[in-house]
Design a protein around this motif. Structure first.
Motif, PDB file in Angstrom:
ATOM      1  N   PHE A  39      46.719  61.692 -33.187  1.00 10.50           N
ATOM      2  CA  PHE A  39      45.651  61.223 -33.260  1.00 10.50           C
ATOM      3  C   PHE A  39      44.908  61.075 -34.912  1.00 10.50           C
ATOM      4  N   ASP A  40      45.903  61.057 -35.461  1.00  5.58           N
ATOM      5  CA  ASP A  40      45.109  59.732 -36.729  1.00  5.58           C
ATOM      6  C   ASP A  40      46.359  58.951 -36.084  1.00  5.58           C
ATOM      7  N   VAL A  41      47.245  58.481 -35.473  1.00  3.64           N
ATOM      8  CA  VAL A  41      47.729  57.267 -34.775  1.00  3.64           C
ATOM      9  C   VAL A  41      47.006  56.364 -34.127  1.00  3.64           C
ATOM     10  N   ALA A  42      46.335  57.395 -33.260  1.00  7.42           N
ATOM     11  CA  ALA A  42      45.577  56.934 -32.121  1.00  7.42           C
ATOM     12  C   ALA A  42      43.868  56.855 -32.785  1.00  7.42           C
ATOM     13  N   ARG A  43      43.442  56.924 -33.381  1.00  8.92           N
ATOM     14  CA  ARG A  43      42.061  56.726 -34.191  1.00  8.92           C
ATOM     15  C   ARG A  43      41.981  55.151 -35.109  1.00  8.92           C
ATOM     16  N   ILE A  44      43.462  54.801 -35.351  1.00 10.76           N
ATOM     17  CA  ILE A  44      43.865  54.073 -35.976  1.00 10.76           C
ATOM     18  C   ILE A  44      44.171  52.813 -35.658  1.00 10.76           C
ATOM     19  N   ALA A  45      44.675  52.878 -34.447  1.00 11.14           N
ATOM     20  CA  ALA A  45      45.038  51.848 -33.623  1.00 11.14           C
ATOM     21  C   ALA A  45      43.780  51.028 -32.770  1.00 11.14           C
ATOM     22  N   TYR A  46      43.044  52.335 -32.604  1.00 11.66           N
ATOM     23  CA  TYR A  46      41.483  52.545 -31.756  1.00 11.66           C
ATOM     24  C   TYR A  46      40.595  51.084 -33.258  1.00 11.66           C
ATOM     25  N   ILE A  47      40.726  52.081 -33.560  1.00 14.91           N
ATOM     26  CA  ILE A  47      39.099  51.128 -34.850  1.00 14.91           C
ATOM     27  C   ILE A  47      40.105  49.618 -35.540  1.00 14.91           C
ATOM     28  N   MET A  48      41.279  49.443 -35.221  1.00 19.45           N
ATOM     29  CA  MET A  48      41.987  48.039 -35.542  1.00 19.45           C
ATOM     30  C   MET A  48      41.522  47.214 -34.071  1.00 19.45           C
TER      31      MET A  48
END
Length: 162
Positions: A39-48
Motif C-alpha cells: 500500500f505504501d508503494v501504491a500510494r506513492i505511485a498514485y501521488i506521483m
C-alpha cells in the motif's frame, strides 16, 4: 462502484501469497514485503502520477503496486525471480478481477521490470512509477538493519531523484 483493485484484495491467490510472504519474512530484519509495503508503494505511485499529470488510472496503479512483490514467496522457496514469478501470479489474479489483456500486459511488464537496478530507458510511465515508488517507500535512514543492508550500502551516497 467497486474498483477492480478492491477485488484483488479479496482474491484467494493474492491473500494466500501475501500471507506466505509475511510468514516467511516474520523474522527478517531487513525490509519486508507485506501489505504495508504494497500500500505504501501504491500510494506513492498514485501521488506521483497526480503530481505529474499522468493519465494512468488509480485502479491500474493500485493493482500493479499491490501485486508487484507477490512472487516473493516463490523466490524464497524456489530461488526464482520474484519479478517473473509475481508477473505470472498477477496475470491470473488480474484476469479474474476483470482486467483486459492489454491492461494485464502493461501491468505485468511493470512487475517484471521493477527492481533495484531501476527501470529501462524506454520504460512506460507505469514501469517508472512502480520502480520509483518502490524505492521511495523504503525508510532506510531509519532502519535498524541499515548498517547491515547491502542495498542500503549501495544507495547511501546515491541521491534518489524525484
Amino acid at each position: 462502484m467497486e474498483l477492480r483493485y478492491h477485488k484483488i484484495l479479496k482474491h484467494k491467490l493474492f491473500i494466500d501469497s501475501v500471507r506466505d510472504i509475511e510468514k516467511k519474512e516474520s523474522s527478517r530484519i531487513f525490509c519486508r514485503h507485506g501489505m504495508e509495503h504494497l500500500f505504501d508503494v501504491a500510494r506513492i505511485a498514485y501521488i506521483m502520477a497526480l503530481e505529474e499529470g499522468c493519465s494512468i488510472s488509480k485502479d491500474i496503479i493500485y493493482a500493479t503496486c499491490l501485486l508487484h512483490d507477490i512472487g516473493r514467496g516463490d523466490e524464497y522457496e524456489m530461488g526464482v525471480s520474484h519479478n517473473l514469478a509475481g508477473a505470472k501470479k498477477a496475470a491470473v489474479i488480474l484476469k479474474d478481477c476483470d482486467y483486459d489483456e492489454k491492461e494485464i500486459a502493461e501491468m505485468t511488464k511493470a512487475i517484471k521490470t521493477h527492481g533495484h537496478d531501476g527501470y529501462p530507458s524506454d520504460a512506460t510511465d507505469l514501469q517508472r512509477l512502480l520502480c520509483t515508488a518502490d524505492k521511495l517507500s523504503r525508510l532506510c535512514f531509519n532502519c535498524a538493519a541499515y548498517d547491515e543492508c547491502n542495498w542500503a550500502a549501495e544507495k547511501r551516497n546515491e541521491k534518489l531523484e524525484y
